[in-house]
Design a protein around this motif. Structure first.
Motif, mmCIF file in Angstrom:
data_model
loop_
_atom_site.group_PDB
_atom_site.id
_atom_site.type_symbol
_atom_site.label_atom_id
_atom_site.label_comp_id
_atom_site.label_asym_id
_atom_site.label_seq_id
_atom_site.Cartn_x
_atom_site.Cartn_y
_atom_site.Cartn_z
ATOM 1 N N TYR A 90 3.123 5.874 -2.704
ATOM 2 C CA TYR A 90 4.318 6.589 -3.157
ATOM 3 C C TYR A 90 4.240 6.859 -4.655
ATOM 4 N N GLU A 91 3.886 5.817 -5.405
ATOM 5 C CA GLU A 91 3.757 5.977 -6.843
ATOM 6 C C GLU A 91 2.659 6.980 -7.189
ATOM 7 N N ASP A 92 1.532 6.921 -6.451
ATOM 8 C CA ASP A 92 0.426 7.858 -6.686
ATOM 9 C C ASP A 92 0.855 9.284 -6.386
ATOM 10 N N GLN A 93 1.605 9.455 -5.304
ATOM 11 C CA GLN A 93 2.064 10.809 -4.946
ATOM 12 C C GLN A 93 3.007 11.359 -6.011
ATOM 13 N N LYS A 112 0.842 -1.206 0.000
ATOM 14 C CA LYS A 112 0.000 0.000 0.000
ATOM 15 C C LYS A 112 0.876 1.256 0.000
ATOM 16 N N CYS A 113 1.920 1.268 0.800
ATOM 17 C CA CYS A 113 2.838 2.403 0.844
ATOM 18 C C CYS A 113 3.485 2.631 -0.523
ATOM 19 N N GLU A 152 3.013 10.627 -9.112
ATOM 20 C CA GLU A 152 2.206 10.956 -10.283
ATOM 21 C C GLU A 152 1.406 12.227 -10.049
ATOM 22 N N ALA A 153 0.831 12.373 -8.843
ATOM 23 C CA ALA A 153 0.003 13.541 -8.545
ATOM 24 C C ALA A 153 0.830 14.817 -8.516
ATOM 25 N N LEU A 154 1.986 14.756 -7.958
ATOM 26 C CA LEU A 154 2.829 15.943 -7.862
ATOM 27 C C LEU A 154 3.572 16.230 -9.159
ATOM 28 N N LYS A 155 3.590 15.245 -10.019
ATOM 29 C CA LYS A 155 4.304 15.354 -11.288
ATOM 30 C C LYS A 155 5.705 15.876 -11.080
ATOM 31 N N LEU A 156 6.337 15.243 -10.092
ATOM 32 C CA LEU A 156 7.711 15.619 -9.795
ATOM 33 C C LEU A 156 8.603 15.175 -10.931
ATOM 34 N N ASP A 157 9.629 15.895 -11.085
ATOM 35 C CA ASP A 157 10.582 15.552 -12.124
ATOM 36 C C ASP A 157 11.590 14.571 -11.528
ATOM 37 N N VAL A 158 11.179 13.336 -11.477
ATOM 38 C CA VAL A 158 12.042 12.303 -10.928
ATOM 39 C C VAL A 158 12.422 11.391 -12.062
#
Length: 179
Positions: free
Chosen positions: A28-31, A23-24, A33-39
């Motif tokens: 993490y993956e959802d966050q 779940k974590c 994607e939501a923040l659209k961080l440049d990772v």
């Protein structure tokens, strides 16, 4: 082994822990994607590998705990089986003890009651039966923790002496048919 077998073989605690980690990971993956961080994909894959390694470690620990629990259950079952065997042996020994004791006291009562055997016995026959009763009672007092076979053997000894005397008495008095 398929995934269903893996899930069935894990302890509830390990399964819950792995579910929480999964779940974590999803969160993490959802966050991300939501923040659209440049990772970069490399950083994401590195984090994913860390979570997967943690998940595998927890699964190994759960498997080890399951094996240890299984061994403890087997040990407890062996102890329970051993105790049941001892209990059965004890019950059998007590039953044999009680049969011997009852035989001896019934014989003792018959020897001493006038309406029973006492008036049919000659003096030497009565002495012989009293002696076997006395010796058997002494034996029981000295051998209170013997096993079933010892009590049964003693009962056979007492019965053999009694049967010999009683057969003679009944043949003489005509109360029983002669074999």
């Amino acid at each position: 082994m398929d995934a269903d077998d893996d899930e069935d073989s894990r302890s509830p605690m390990a399964f819950a822990t792995m579910a929480a980690i999964a779940k974590c990971l999803r969160e993490y993956e959802d966050q991300l994607e939501a923040l659209k961080l440049d990772v970069s994909d490399e950083d994401h894959e590195h984090d994913l590998r860390i979570f997967q390694d943690d998940l595998e470690r927890l699964q190994l620990e759960a498997d080890f705990d399951d094996l240890r629990l299984e061994e403890e259950l087997e040990d407890l079952q062996e102890l329970a089986d051993l105790q049941e065997l001892k209990d059965n042996e004890s019950k059998e020994s007590i039953g044999a003890h009680d049969r011997l004791k009852m035989f001896i006291y019934n014989l003792k009562n018959q020897i001493n009651e006038k309406d029973k055997l006492a008036e049919k016995l000659k003096h030497d026959e009565k002495d012989k039966l009293e002696t076997v009763v006395k010796k058997a009672l002494e034996w029981m007092k000295d051998n209170q923790t013997v096993d079933k076979e010892d009590y049964e053997e003693k009962l056979k000894e007492v019965e053999a002496v009694c049967n010999h005397v009683l057969t003679t008495v009944y043949q003489r008095s005509g109360d029983a048919p002669v074999e």
